[in-house]
Design a protein around this motif. Structure first.
Motif, PDB file in Angstrom:
ATOM      1  N   LEU A  63       0.827  -1.212   0.000  1.00  0.00           N
ATOM      2  CA  LEU A  63       0.000   0.000   0.000  1.00  0.00           C
ATOM      3  C   LEU A  63       0.860   1.261   0.000  1.00  0.00           C
ATOM      4  CD1 LEU A  63      -2.792   1.243   0.146  1.00  0.00           C
ATOM      5  CD2 LEU A  63      -2.722   1.044   2.643  1.00  0.00           C
ATOM      6  N   ALA A  64       1.957   1.226   0.813  1.00  0.00           N
ATOM      7  CA  ALA A  64       2.804   2.441   0.899  1.00  0.00           C
ATOM      8  C   ALA A  64       3.476   2.701  -0.444  1.00  0.00           C
ATOM      9  CB  ALA A  64       3.856   2.240   1.988  1.00  0.00           C
ATOM     10  N   VAL A  65       3.878   1.657  -1.156  1.00  0.00           N
ATOM     11  CA  VAL A  65       4.517   1.861  -2.471  1.00  0.00           C
ATOM     12  C   VAL A  65       3.486   2.318  -3.485  1.00  0.00           C
ATOM     13  CG1 VAL A  65       5.693   0.680  -4.362  1.00  0.00           C
ATOM     14  CG2 VAL A  65       6.333   0.166  -2.006  1.00  0.00           C
ATOM     15  N   LEU A  66       2.282   1.810  -3.350  1.00  0.00           N
ATOM     16  CA  LEU A  66       1.235   2.160  -4.319  1.00  0.00           C
ATOM     17  C   LEU A  66       0.894   3.630  -4.219  1.00  0.00           C
ATOM     18  CD1 LEU A  66      -0.798   1.167  -6.424  1.00  0.00           C
ATOM     19  CD2 LEU A  66      -2.384   0.644  -4.538  1.00  0.00           C
ATOM     20  N   ILE A  67       0.824   4.168  -2.980  1.00  0.00           N
ATOM     21  CA  ILE A  67       0.468   5.593  -2.812  1.00  0.00           C
ATOM     22  C   ILE A  67       1.705   6.465  -2.690  1.00  0.00           C
ATOM     23  CG2 ILE A  67      -1.774   5.006  -1.771  1.00  0.00           C
ATOM     24  CD1 ILE A  67      -0.529   5.558   0.954  1.00  0.00           C
ATOM     25  N   ARG A  68       2.905   5.810  -2.820  1.00  0.00           N
ATOM     26  CA  ARG A  68       4.190   6.506  -2.842  1.00  0.00           C
ATOM     27  C   ARG A  68       4.426   7.291  -1.541  1.00  0.00           C
ATOM     28  NH1 ARG A  68       6.829   6.605  -7.484  1.00  0.00           N
ATOM     29  NH2 ARG A  68       7.945   8.510  -6.907  1.00  0.00           N
ATOM     30  N   GLN A  69       4.191   6.649  -0.417  1.00  0.00           N
ATOM     31  CA  GLN A  69       4.495   7.238   0.873  1.00  0.00           C
ATOM     32  C   GLN A  69       5.917   6.830   1.263  1.00  0.00           C
ATOM     33  OE1 GLN A  69       1.512   6.050   3.687  1.00  0.00           O
ATOM     34  NE2 GLN A  69      -0.072   7.386   2.835  1.00  0.00           N
TER      35      GLN A  69
ATOM     36  N   VAL B 251       7.504   3.920   3.627  1.00  0.00           N
ATOM     37  CA  VAL B 251       8.369   2.873   3.033  1.00  0.00           C
ATOM     38  C   VAL B 251       9.706   2.804   3.761  1.00  0.00           C
ATOM     39  CG1 VAL B 251       9.585   2.178   0.964  1.00  0.00           C
ATOM     40  CG2 VAL B 251       7.247   2.993   0.786  1.00  0.00           C
ATOM     41  N   GLU B 252      10.276   4.013   4.105  1.00  0.00           N
ATOM     42  CA  GLU B 252      11.575   4.016   4.814  1.00  0.00           C
ATOM     43  C   GLU B 252      11.440   3.397   6.189  1.00  0.00           C
ATOM     44  OE1 GLU B 252      12.987   7.991   4.842  1.00  0.00           O
ATOM     45  OE2 GLU B 252      13.547   7.974   2.700  1.00  0.00           O
ATOM     46  N   ARG B 253      10.272   3.717   6.856  1.00  0.00           N
ATOM     47  CA  ARG B 253      10.076   3.123   8.177  1.00  0.00           C
ATOM     48  C   ARG B 253      10.017   1.601   8.092  1.00  0.00           C
ATOM     49  NH1 ARG B 253       6.254   1.093  11.146  1.00  0.00           N
ATOM     50  NH2 ARG B 253       4.696   1.367   9.495  1.00  0.00           N
ATOM     51  N   LEU B 254       9.266   1.145   7.076  1.00  0.00           N
ATOM     52  CA  LEU B 254       9.132  -0.308   6.928  1.00  0.00           C
ATOM     53  C   LEU B 254      10.476  -0.938   6.584  1.00  0.00           C
ATOM     54  CD1 LEU B 254       5.728  -0.490   4.995  1.00  0.00           C
ATOM     55  CD2 LEU B 254       6.148  -1.127   7.376  1.00  0.00           C
ATOM     56  N   VAL B 255      11.246  -0.206   5.772  1.00  0.00           N
ATOM     57  CA  VAL B 255      12.563  -0.742   5.394  1.00  0.00           C
ATOM     58  C   VAL B 255      13.458  -0.877   6.604  1.00  0.00           C
ATOM     59  CG1 VAL B 255      14.676  -0.244   4.110  1.00  0.00           C
ATOM     60  CG2 VAL B 255      12.472  -0.041   2.987  1.00  0.00           C
ATOM     61  N   LYS B 256      13.471   0.172   7.467  1.00  0.00           N
ATOM     62  CA  LYS B 256      14.306   0.144   8.659  1.00  0.00           C
ATOM     63  C   LYS B 256      13.876  -0.968   9.621  1.00  0.00           C
ATOM     64  CE  LYS B 256      15.696   4.982   8.527  1.00  0.00           C
ATOM     65  NZ  LYS B 256      15.649   6.290   9.206  1.00  0.00           N
TER      66      LYS B 256
ATOM     67  N   ILE C 291      21.152  -7.665   5.424  1.00  0.00           N
ATOM     68  CA  ILE C 291      22.191  -6.619   5.401  1.00  0.00           C
ATOM     69  C   ILE C 291      21.636  -5.305   4.843  1.00  0.00           C
ATOM     70  CG2 ILE C 291      24.430  -6.006   4.417  1.00  0.00           C
ATOM     71  CD1 ILE C 291      25.144  -8.943   4.434  1.00  0.00           C
ATOM     72  N   SER C 292      20.961  -5.370   3.719  1.00  0.00           N
ATOM     73  CA  SER C 292      20.431  -4.118   3.116  1.00  0.00           C
ATOM     74  C   SER C 292      19.126  -4.402   2.391  1.00  0.00           C
ATOM     75  CB  SER C 292      21.433  -3.512   2.151  1.00  0.00           C
ATOM     76  OG  SER C 292      21.616  -4.354   1.029  1.00  0.00           O
ATOM     77  N   VAL C 293      18.298  -3.302   2.298  1.00  0.00           N
ATOM     78  CA  VAL C 293      16.996  -3.392   1.617  1.00  0.00           C
ATOM     79  C   VAL C 293      16.826  -2.149   0.740  1.00  0.00           C
ATOM     80  CG1 VAL C 293      14.489  -3.555   1.861  1.00  0.00           C
ATOM     81  CG2 VAL C 293      16.000  -4.680   3.538  1.00  0.00           C
ATOM     82  N   THR C 294      16.393  -2.345  -0.497  1.00  0.00           N
ATOM     83  CA  THR C 294      16.140  -1.229  -1.431  1.00  0.00           C
ATOM     84  C   THR C 294      14.774  -1.445  -2.077  1.00  0.00           C
ATOM     85  OG1 THR C 294      18.495  -1.082  -1.872  1.00  0.00           O
ATOM     86  CG2 THR C 294      16.984   0.027  -3.402  1.00  0.00           C
TER      87      THR C 294
ATOM     88  N   GLU D  99      12.116   3.971  -9.899  1.00  0.00           N
ATOM     89  CA  GLU D  99      12.618   5.087  -9.102  1.00  0.00           C
ATOM     90  C   GLU D  99      12.800   4.630  -7.672  1.00  0.00           C
ATOM     91  OE1 GLU D  99      11.290   9.549  -7.758  1.00  0.00           O
ATOM     92  OE2 GLU D  99      10.151   8.505  -9.296  1.00  0.00           O
ATOM     93  N   LEU D 100      13.908   5.017  -7.080  1.00  0.00           N
ATOM     94  CA  LEU D 100      14.220   4.623  -5.719  1.00  0.00           C
ATOM     95  C   LEU D 100      13.265   5.309  -4.759  1.00  0.00           C
ATOM     96  CD1 LEU D 100      16.128   3.178  -3.729  1.00  0.00           C
ATOM     97  CD2 LEU D 100      17.509   5.269  -3.690  1.00  0.00           C
ATOM     98  N   LEU D 101      12.619   4.463  -3.934  1.00  0.00           N
ATOM     99  CA  LEU D 101      11.706   5.023  -2.929  1.00  0.00           C
ATOM    100  C   LEU D 101      12.398   5.036  -1.562  1.00  0.00           C
ATOM    101  CD1 LEU D 101       8.344   3.270  -3.883  1.00  0.00           C
ATOM    102  CD2 LEU D 101       9.081   5.561  -4.409  1.00  0.00           C
ATOM    103  N   ALA D 102      13.146   3.965  -1.250  1.00  0.00           N
ATOM    104  CA  ALA D 102      13.807   3.927   0.061  1.00  0.00           C
ATOM    105  C   ALA D 102      14.954   2.895  -0.011  1.00  0.00           C
ATOM    106  CB  ALA D 102      12.828   3.525   1.166  1.00  0.00           C
ATOM    107  N   SER D 103      15.971   3.168   0.821  1.00  0.00           N
ATOM    108  CA  SER D 103      17.108   2.246   0.875  1.00  0.00           C
ATOM    109  C   SER D 103      17.746   2.341   2.242  1.00  0.00           C
ATOM    110  CB  SER D 103      18.112   2.577  -0.225  1.00  0.00           C
ATOM    111  OG  SER D 103      19.240   1.762  -0.104  1.00  0.00           O
TER     112      SER D 103
END
Length: 610
Positions: A61-67, A71-76, A85-88, A95-99
């Motif tokens: 949902l966060a990627v769909l609405i581009r939040q 997305v960064e919170r979920l990635v962390k 080790i890492s998530v992108t 287009e990069l949304l979070a890393s």
């Protein structure tokens, strides 16, 4: 380098058992390690797949609405996942949304995973060095819409550490098992081969002659039974060897005794091999042959035989060897100074249990002295025979003249004589008759040996029938009776048997009692190769103290003249005839109760084998 089969049994057992155990442990360890590694990889893949699926679902949902903040919170929060080790995260346009990452330098061997974020499902894509999660294109719905993608890198270090630990544990376990296996194989190999080593040691000691050594083993297994059997075998072997040593000792004593007897024997003793070569000769043998013992052993003994006898002896001896039979011959040896020695040689084959001739054993007896005595005896017999002829002619001729003139005087001048002269004439005629009978008796006595005939089968029944026919007048006059039982065939001179039986039957008829007619019984009894003939009568008998005396020449138990007149030669002739045939004769009697004359004569071959 030694072959495996040349190694000691204990070493071979250790190597074989260790090899089997090591190979088995190695195969089992490799199998278990491979299975564990595969299981760990499967579990790792399942965990990563589960994490990626959960991340795609939470970020959809966060990627769909581009939040981006969400997305960064979920990635962390996703970085808290172990080994991540890492998530992108990218949107649908890339287009990069979070890393985010944990600040760890990426090693060469890490697991990189990517996943697309769709409205309906997650697509998994697999690359050469890592796997990306993607949906099955065959099952993908055409209405699905890709809204973004996630790339995640997972660390495989912990997986590798665990696997390495597993490998080290397996290696250590394998090493421990190998060491234990080697120790156990050494223990069991030693336990199994120790009794065998004792058997080998015992065998070596027995081979060295120590038959008192035994194998101590109380086990009840096959080796224990083998040890008991080995001890039993050693005991029996020791007994057999002791018996053999006793036998060999007895044999040595017997050989020494035989050697001593052979050296002192009065006859020559020798031995030949199957080819006829002399292998043994006692000193007497060489002495008789007139050579040394070495000459006897190193030469053909026939060459020492007198040339006149050599051909006959050589032919007979070679025939005995060729036909494996005995040899008997009488011949002469030539001594030094042309002295001749007469010998009797007898050789017999010695055979084994199979009947094969092993050697020949013979004797040589010096009969030179006997030959001389025989020649002298022959000369004496010839002289005796000559004397008998002279006696039968020259001595009987005057007796015939005396009897002839006595008969003329008795016929023509008896009436002119007084009683005294007639008595003298009667005594002259009686003395002349006795003298003629005595000369006849001596002539018969002398001819028992000189005029003897070769022995042959004689039917005593026929001989006695002829004798009784000759004595028919005497039997009638005395009203006697002669009973003859079954008699066998004998080996004798028929003329001498007739003389013997006639003399004995005549005696039994002549010396009868006045109060009863004579009765004579002739019987026989077999005694091995001889027959015992008994002639019993019911006559006057004789004093048993004179049983030997009556067989002497001119011996008489009754005075001259009267009823029982005789020359005293008849029983002497009987004894000489019996002894000439190799028998014996004896007399048994009692005054007034008859007499028995018992003699033995050889049986003929026909009755001997009945």
């Amino acid at each position: 380098m030694k072959n495996f089969s040349d190694l000691p049994l204990k070493v071979r057992m250790i190597i074989l058992v260790s090899f089997i155990v090591i190979a088995s442990v190695f195969v089992i360890t490799v199998a278990l390690t491979t299975q564990h590694r595969h299981q760990a990889n499967v579990e790792f893949d399942l965990r990563i797949t589960s994490v990626m699926e959960a991340a795609s679902e939470s970020m959809k949902l966060a990627v769909l609405i581009r939040q981006k903040d969400e997305v960064e919170r979920l990635v962390k929060s996703l970085l808290l996942t172990p080994d991540l080790i890492s998530v992108t995260v990218y949107d649908a346009n890339g287009e990069l949304l979070a890393s985010a990452n944990n600040g760890v330098v990426l090693p060469e061997m890490e697991e990189k995973r990517s996943a697309t974020i769709t409205v309906e499902q997650i697509e998994i894509v697999e690359f050469q060095d890592f796997e990306l999660f993607h949906g099955d294109e065959n099952n993908r719905k055409h209405e699905e819409e890709v809204v973004g993608s996630i790339e995640a890198i997972f660390s495989t270090k912990r997986l590798e550490v665990n696997q390495n630990m597993m490998l080290r544990f397996a290696a250590q376990w394998t090493l421990v098992v190998i060491l234990v296996a080697i120790g156990l194989s050494y223990y069991f190999a030693d336990a199994l081969t120790r009794p065998l080593a004792r058997l080998v040691d015992a065998t070596q000691k027995i081979a060295d002659g120590d038959f008192t050594h035994t194998v101590e083993n109380t086990a009840r297994d096959e080796i224990g039974h083998l040890s008991k059997s080995f001890n039993t075998m050693v005991d029996e072997l020791a007994n057999d060897i002791e018996k053999r040593m006793q036998t060999e000792q007895a044999l040595r004593k017997s050989e020494e005794h035989f050697q001593a007897l052979a050296n002192k024997a009065p006859v020559g003793i020798f031995q030949f091999d199957v080819a006829g070569a002399c292998t043994f000769a006692n000193p007497k043998c060489a002495d008789i042959m007139g050579v040394t013992e070495q000459d006897v052993l190193s030469n053909d003994w026939v060459i020492w035989v007198y040339p006149g006898d050599q051909g006959r002896v050589h032919t007979g001896w070679r025939k005995s060897i060729d036909e494996c039979c005995s040899f008997y011959s009488e011949f002469r040896f030539t001594h030094q100074h042309e002295q001749l020695t007469w010998v009797i040689c007898e050789i017999y084959p010695e055979r084994d249990a199979m009947g094969e001739v092993q050697c020949y054993i013979g004797t040589i007896t010096d009969v030179t002295a006997q030959k001389i005595i025989t020649e002298e005896l022959k000369r004496s017999n010839d002289e005796l025979d000559s004397f008998a002829r002279i006696a039968s002619h020259d001595l009987k001729e005057p007796m015939r003249k005396i009897l002839a003139f006595g008969s003329i005087l008795e016929e023509d001048y008896l009436s002119a004589m007084d009683e005294k002269g007639a008595n003298y004439l009667n005594r002259i005629i009686s003395a002349a008759n006795r003298m003629q009978n005595l000369i006849d008796g001596l002539l018969i006595y002398s001819r028992v040996t000189t005029k003897a005939q070769p022995s042959k089968a004689v039917d005593l029944k026929i001989i006695i029938a002829d004798v009784l026919s000759d004595l028919e007048v005497m039997i009638d006059e005395t009203k006697g009776k002669v009973i003859v039982e079954n008699l066998p065939l004998v080996l004798a001179d028929s003329l001498q048997m007739r003389q013997l039986l006639q003399n004995l039957i005549t005696n039994s008829l002549k010396y009868h009692r006045d109060d009863m007619p004579p009765e004579v019984l002739i019987s026989s009894k077999l005694m091995g190769d001889m027959v015992e003939i008994t002639i019993s009568d019911s006559g006057i008998g004789f004093d048993k103290n004179h049983a030997e005396r009556i067989f002497g020449v001119f011996e008489r138990l009754h005075g001259r003249g009267g009823k029982y007149d005789g020359t005293g030669v008849g029983l002497s002739i009987c004894k000489k005839i019996v002894e000439r045939h190799g028998g014996t004769i004896k007399a048994c009697g009692e005054l007034g109760n008859g007499a028995q004359f018992i003699f033995t004569i050889p049986l003929s071959e026909a009755d001997l084998h009945v």
